[in-house]
Structure formats: C-alpha cells, structure tokens
Scaffold this motif. Structure first.
Motif, PDB file in Angstrom:
ATOM      1  N   ALA A   1       0.844  -1.707  -0.209  1.00  0.00           N
ATOM      2  CA  ALA A   1       0.020  -0.101  -0.198  1.00  0.00           C
ATOM      3  C   ALA A   1       1.228   0.861   0.523  1.00  0.00           C
ATOM      4  CB  ALA A   1      -0.739  -0.075   1.599  1.00  0.00           C
ATOM      5  N   PHE A   2       1.898   1.270   0.580  1.00  0.00           N
ATOM      6  CA  PHE A   2       3.117   2.476   0.552  1.00  0.00           C
ATOM      7  C   PHE A   2       3.653   2.341  -0.563  1.00  0.00           C
ATOM      8  CE2 PHE A   2       2.053   2.683   5.218  1.00  0.00           C
ATOM      9  CZ  PHE A   2       2.039   3.856   5.168  1.00  0.00           C
ATOM     10  N   THR A   3       4.299   1.075  -0.790  1.00  0.00           N
ATOM     11  CA  THR A   3       5.631   1.524  -1.959  1.00  0.00           C
ATOM     12  C   THR A   3       4.582   1.527  -3.904  1.00  0.00           C
ATOM     13  OG1 THR A   3       5.148  -1.044  -2.298  1.00  0.00           O
ATOM     14  CG2 THR A   3       7.011  -0.203  -0.178  1.00  0.00           C
ATOM     15  N   LYS A   4       4.282   0.620  -3.764  1.00  0.00           N
ATOM     16  CA  LYS A   4       3.442   0.420  -5.011  1.00  0.00           C
ATOM     17  C   LYS A   4       3.385   1.291  -6.253  1.00  0.00           C
ATOM     18  CE  LYS A   4       1.181  -2.742  -8.126  1.00  0.00           C
ATOM     19  NZ  LYS A   4       2.034  -4.324  -7.762  1.00  0.00           N
ATOM     20  N   ASP A   5       3.102   2.823  -5.953  1.00  0.00           N
ATOM     21  CA  ASP A   5       3.213   3.692  -6.574  1.00  0.00           C
ATOM     22  C   ASP A   5       4.855   4.724  -6.448  1.00  0.00           C
ATOM     23  OD1 ASP A   5       0.808   3.615  -8.214  1.00  0.00           O
ATOM     24  OD2 ASP A   5       0.126   3.713  -6.203  1.00  0.00           O
ATOM     25  N   LEU A   6       5.412   3.942  -5.583  1.00  0.00           N
ATOM     26  CA  LEU A   6       7.019   4.831  -5.513  1.00  0.00           C
ATOM     27  C   LEU A   6       7.762   5.033  -6.952  1.00  0.00           C
ATOM     28  CD1 LEU A   6       8.253   3.898  -2.014  1.00  0.00           C
ATOM     29  CD2 LEU A   6       6.741   6.088  -2.658  1.00  0.00           C
ATOM     30  N   HIS A   7       8.777   5.789  -7.144  1.00  0.00           N
ATOM     31  CA  HIS A   7       9.400   5.376  -8.796  1.00  0.00           C
ATOM     32  C   HIS A   7      10.767   5.015  -8.164  1.00  0.00           C
ATOM     33  CE1 HIS A   7      10.529   6.832 -12.185  1.00  0.00           C
ATOM     34  NE2 HIS A   7      10.831   7.442 -12.263  1.00  0.00           N
ATOM     35  N   VAL A   8      11.598   3.985  -8.267  1.00  0.00           N
ATOM     36  CA  VAL A   8      12.117   3.406  -8.081  1.00  0.00           C
ATOM     37  C   VAL A   8      13.501   3.618  -8.655  1.00  0.00           C
ATOM     38  CG1 VAL A   8      13.416   1.447  -6.868  1.00  0.00           C
ATOM     39  CG2 VAL A   8      10.873   1.705  -6.206  1.00  0.00           C
ATOM     40  N   LEU A   9      14.695   3.424  -8.262  1.00  0.00           N
ATOM     41  CA  LEU A   9      16.108   3.848  -9.311  1.00  0.00           C
ATOM     42  C   LEU A   9      16.779   2.344  -8.857  1.00  0.00           C
ATOM     43  CD1 LEU A   9      17.952   4.474 -11.589  1.00  0.00           C
ATOM     44  CD2 LEU A   9      19.049   6.069  -9.585  1.00  0.00           C
ATOM     45  N   TYR A  10      16.697   1.463  -9.901  1.00  0.00           N
ATOM     46  CA  TYR A  10      17.827  -0.017  -9.322  1.00  0.00           C
ATOM     47  C   TYR A  10      18.795  -0.199 -10.494  1.00  0.00           C
ATOM     48  CZ  TYR A  10      18.430  -5.069  -8.970  1.00  0.00           C
ATOM     49  OH  TYR A  10      18.732  -6.618  -9.610  1.00  0.00           O
ATOM     50  N   ILE A  11      19.854   0.080  -9.571  1.00  0.00           N
ATOM     51  CA  ILE A  11      20.830  -0.422 -10.170  1.00  0.00           C
ATOM     52  C   ILE A  11      22.071  -1.690  -9.580  1.00  0.00           C
ATOM     53  CG2 ILE A  11      23.734   0.699 -10.236  1.00  0.00           C
ATOM     54  CD1 ILE A  11      20.744   2.687  -8.771  1.00  0.00           C
ATOM     55  N   GLU A  12      21.998  -2.660 -10.976  1.00  0.00           N
ATOM     56  CA  GLU A  12      23.273  -3.616 -10.988  1.00  0.00           C
ATOM     57  C   GLU A  12      23.429  -3.854 -12.265  1.00  0.00           C
ATOM     58  OE1 GLU A  12      24.516  -7.160 -10.129  1.00  0.00           O
ATOM     59  OE2 GLU A  12      23.258  -6.479  -8.338  1.00  0.00           O
ATOM     60  N   ASP A  13      24.792  -4.451 -11.932  1.00  0.00           N
ATOM     61  CA  ASP A  13      25.526  -4.667 -13.278  1.00  0.00           C
ATOM     62  C   ASP A  13      25.243  -6.336 -14.218  1.00  0.00           C
ATOM     63  OD1 ASP A  13      28.198  -6.283 -12.475  1.00  0.00           O
ATOM     64  OD2 ASP A  13      26.707  -5.243 -10.987  1.00  0.00           O
ATOM     65  N   ASN A  14      24.896  -7.174 -13.115  1.00  0.00           N
ATOM     66  CA  ASN A  14      24.740  -8.886 -13.305  1.00  0.00           C
ATOM     67  C   ASN A  14      23.885  -8.854 -13.874  1.00  0.00           C
ATOM     68  OD1 ASN A  14      23.898 -11.983 -12.446  1.00  0.00           O
ATOM     69  ND2 ASN A  14      26.318 -11.813 -12.424  1.00  0.00           N
ATOM     70  N   PHE A  15      23.319  -9.394 -14.979  1.00  0.00           N
ATOM     71  CA  PHE A  15      22.133  -9.548 -15.780  1.00  0.00           C
ATOM     72  C   PHE A  15      21.177 -10.343 -15.006  1.00  0.00           C
ATOM     73  CE2 PHE A  15      19.722 -12.304 -18.688  1.00  0.00           C
ATOM     74  CZ  PHE A  15      19.005 -11.405 -19.366  1.00  0.00           C
ATOM     75  N   ASP A  16      21.972 -11.786 -15.186  1.00  0.00           N
ATOM     76  CA  ASP A  16      20.844 -12.658 -13.680  1.00  0.00           C
ATOM     77  C   ASP A  16      20.080 -12.674 -12.536  1.00  0.00           C
ATOM     78  OD1 ASP A  16      21.264 -14.718 -16.293  1.00  0.00           O
ATOM     79  OD2 ASP A  16      22.901 -15.158 -15.252  1.00  0.00           O
ATOM     80  N   VAL A  17      21.246 -11.709 -11.966  1.00  0.00           N
ATOM     81  CA  VAL A  17      20.770 -11.576 -10.541  1.00  0.00           C
ATOM     82  C   VAL A  17      19.786 -10.074 -10.934  1.00  0.00           C
ATOM     83  CG1 VAL A  17      21.854  -9.594  -8.949  1.00  0.00           C
ATOM     84  CG2 VAL A  17      22.824 -11.513  -9.587  1.00  0.00           C
ATOM     85  N   ARG A  18      20.445  -9.465 -11.655  1.00  0.00           N
ATOM     86  CA  ARG A  18      19.218  -8.335 -11.957  1.00  0.00           C
ATOM     87  C   ARG A  18      18.019  -8.627 -12.535  1.00  0.00           C
ATOM     88  NH1 ARG A  18      22.148  -5.927 -15.376  1.00  0.00           N
ATOM     89  NH2 ARG A  18      21.039  -6.258 -17.680  1.00  0.00           N
ATOM     90  N   GLU A  19      17.720  -9.475 -12.990  1.00  0.00           N
ATOM     91  CA  GLU A  19      16.476 -10.005 -13.795  1.00  0.00           C
ATOM     92  C   GLU A  19      15.344 -10.885 -13.016  1.00  0.00           C
ATOM     93  OE1 GLU A  19      15.493  -9.578 -17.597  1.00  0.00           O
ATOM     94  OE2 GLU A  19      17.026  -7.758 -17.221  1.00  0.00           O
ATOM     95  N   GLN A  20      16.532 -11.309 -11.585  1.00  0.00           N
ATOM     96  CA  GLN A  20      15.331 -12.011 -10.870  1.00  0.00           C
ATOM     97  C   GLN A  20      14.788 -11.449  -9.625  1.00  0.00           C
ATOM     98  OE1 GLN A  20      14.174 -15.648  -9.687  1.00  0.00           O
ATOM     99  NE2 GLN A  20      15.010 -15.647 -11.798  1.00  0.00           N
ATOM    100  N   THR A  21      16.423 -10.291 -10.034  1.00  0.00           N
ATOM    101  CA  THR A  21      15.714  -9.109  -8.546  1.00  0.00           C
ATOM    102  C   THR A  21      14.432  -8.511  -9.233  1.00  0.00           C
ATOM    103  OG1 THR A  21      18.015  -8.771  -7.642  1.00  0.00           O
ATOM    104  CG2 THR A  21      15.826  -7.659  -6.772  1.00  0.00           C
ATOM    105  N   ILE A  22      14.409  -8.217 -10.478  1.00  0.00           N
ATOM    106  CA  ILE A  22      13.431  -7.074 -10.732  1.00  0.00           C
ATOM    107  C   ILE A  22      11.646  -7.586 -10.631  1.00  0.00           C
ATOM    108  CG2 ILE A  22      12.207  -6.387 -13.143  1.00  0.00           C
ATOM    109  CD1 ILE A  22      15.148  -6.055 -13.825  1.00  0.00           C
ATOM    110  N   LYS A  23      11.596  -9.230 -11.208  1.00  0.00           N
ATOM    111  CA  LYS A  23      10.767  -9.734 -10.615  1.00  0.00           C
ATOM    112  C   LYS A  23      10.462  -9.794  -9.216  1.00  0.00           C
ATOM    113  CE  LYS A  23      11.682 -13.792 -14.315  1.00  0.00           C
ATOM    114  NZ  LYS A  23      12.122 -14.691 -13.982  1.00  0.00           N
TER     115      LYS A  23
END
Length: 245
Positions: free
Chosen positions: A11-33
């Motif tokens: 309820a608090f986070t759904k509409d927050l605008h987030v910047l996510y930084i990660e160089d490893n492709f596999d980690v990045r894709e899993q974390t985004i999910k």
C-alpha cells in the motif's frame, strides 16, 4: 510471509518511483521480478555511472524524481559507494537500500558513512526485502508521491486532484452526478453509504423509493461495463477498491 503485512507494505510502495542499479544480468532479472511485487515504476541501470546519470536527469523534474534507490556495490565504471557519495552531495534525504554479496566490515563502514538506509546480503528473499522496505518507510516517513491516485477494481483509477476517472490512461467521461457519487465514496475512504446518504449528497433531498440512486448506479454500470459500486442489499452501496495481492 504474512499476507496482511505484505499488503500493508505494498500500500505504501506500489506507486513509488524506484531507481534500481545492478550490473549482473541474471541477478538483475531475478531481483526485478521480486521488486515488481512492491513497485510498478522501476527504472533500471547497469552500472553506477548510468545510475548517477539517471538520478540526476530525473530529479531535475518533480514529476519524475525518484523516491527510493536500490543498488549493488561492486559495479563497473562507477562503483556503488562512489555513486552514493555523489548522490549525497546533492540529495541527503532520498532513501538508499543496498543489495550486495559483500559482508566484510570495510564495505559496511563505507556504506554507513555514505548514508544508506538498509543493507541486504545476496541471496535475498521476499521477506528480507519486505522487512527492509518497512524499516525505510518508518524511518523516512515515506509516503506515496502519487497519493492522489486511487486504484479501483477492473483497473479503473480515480484522480483526486482533478476528480477524473481513468482506465488504460483514457479519461472516462462522467456526468456531474456521477462525479459527485465517486467523490462521496472516495472521501469517505471506502465505507458503505446508505441510499439516504447518497440521495442527500447528490440530490440534496430524499426519495421514499431510492429510485434516482439506483438509476444513477445502473447507468454507470452500463457505461463502465463493470459493477464498480457493489450493491449491499437493503442498505446501499460500497465502492470496489483494487486489491494488489
């Protein structure tokens, strides 16, 4: 993970605008999910330099500024700590959460000195992310930058600022009385409204058979092709809000 707790955090986070930084492709894709459970607006960078550029360009304008940064530490071009230090030169307040595989004391001290709000060791799970987000919300009194946006069932959205109803980014044209109907329910935060309460607010009088209210809701149901006002037999109506779980 407790569903009520998760729902409260979303309820608090759904509409927050987030910047996510990660160089490893596999980690990045899993974390985004995992992050997509909590956030609908996630901008992704692949290294600290790209993250810093995105932060600086977006934060020039209030409408696109970030509410939260989530970042790795060890990255090419500019590492996470250097990026954070640069961000802190211009913004002391934005919450920053670190996801990292590094657990040594030197990294901890450097991130603390840089001014971060949480540190999660890889591999992480939904519960760890939830707990860190809850701590950030409480610590920073973080509020939704789009708190004028009310999410309703069937993907309808009510804009409190403009008293407008949207679906798929299209404005739904409403009559004056339909606008008043939504306004009544939105301002009362979802409580049931009796026929008499609705009649008094919209028509400034009462009718013995509540026909005007029922006709108003019925016409709106046809217009939207959805029953967004739930009929509570012999009592009145409730507005249907979206459940994100």
């Amino acid at each position: 993970m407790n569903h009520d707790k998760l729902h409260n955090i979303i309820a608090f986070t759904k509409d927050l605008h987030v910047l996510y930084i990660e160089d490893n492709f596999d980690v990045r894709e899993q974390t985004i999910k995992m992050l997509q459970i909590f956030f609908t607006s996630i901008v992704v960078a692949k290294n600290g330099s790209e993250g810093l550029n995105l932060f600086n360009s977006n934060n020039k304008y209030e409408s696109t500024s970030f509410d939260l940064i989530i970042t790795d530490i060890e990255m090419p071009v500019i590492d996470g700590i250097s990026m954070i230090n640069s961000i802190r030169d211009t913004n002391k307040d934005i919450p920053i959460l670190i996801f990292s595989a590094h657990s040594n004391t030197d990294y901890f001290l450097k991130t603390i000195n840089a001014g971060i709000d949480g540190y999660i060791l890889k591999p992480y799970n939904i519960e760890q992310i939830s707990n860190s987000l809850m701590n950030i919300i409480e610590k920073n009194k973080l509020t939704n930058s789009n708190d004028h946006i009310i999410h309703l069932e069937d993907d309808y959205i009510w804009n409190l600022k403009d008293s407008l109803l949207y679906k798929n980014e299209e404005i739904i044209k409403l009559t004056k009385n339909e606008i008043k109907l939504f306004t009544l329910f939105i301002t009362s935060k979802g409580s049931l409204k009796t026929y008499d309460e609705i009649e008094s607010y919209i028509f400034n009088d009462f009718s013995s058979n509540n026909k005007r209210v029922r006709n108003l809701v019925s016409r709106l149901k046809i217009k939207l092709d959805y029953e967004i006002f739930e009929s509570i037999y012999s009592h009145g109506y409730k507005l249907k809000y979206k459940n994100f779980l």
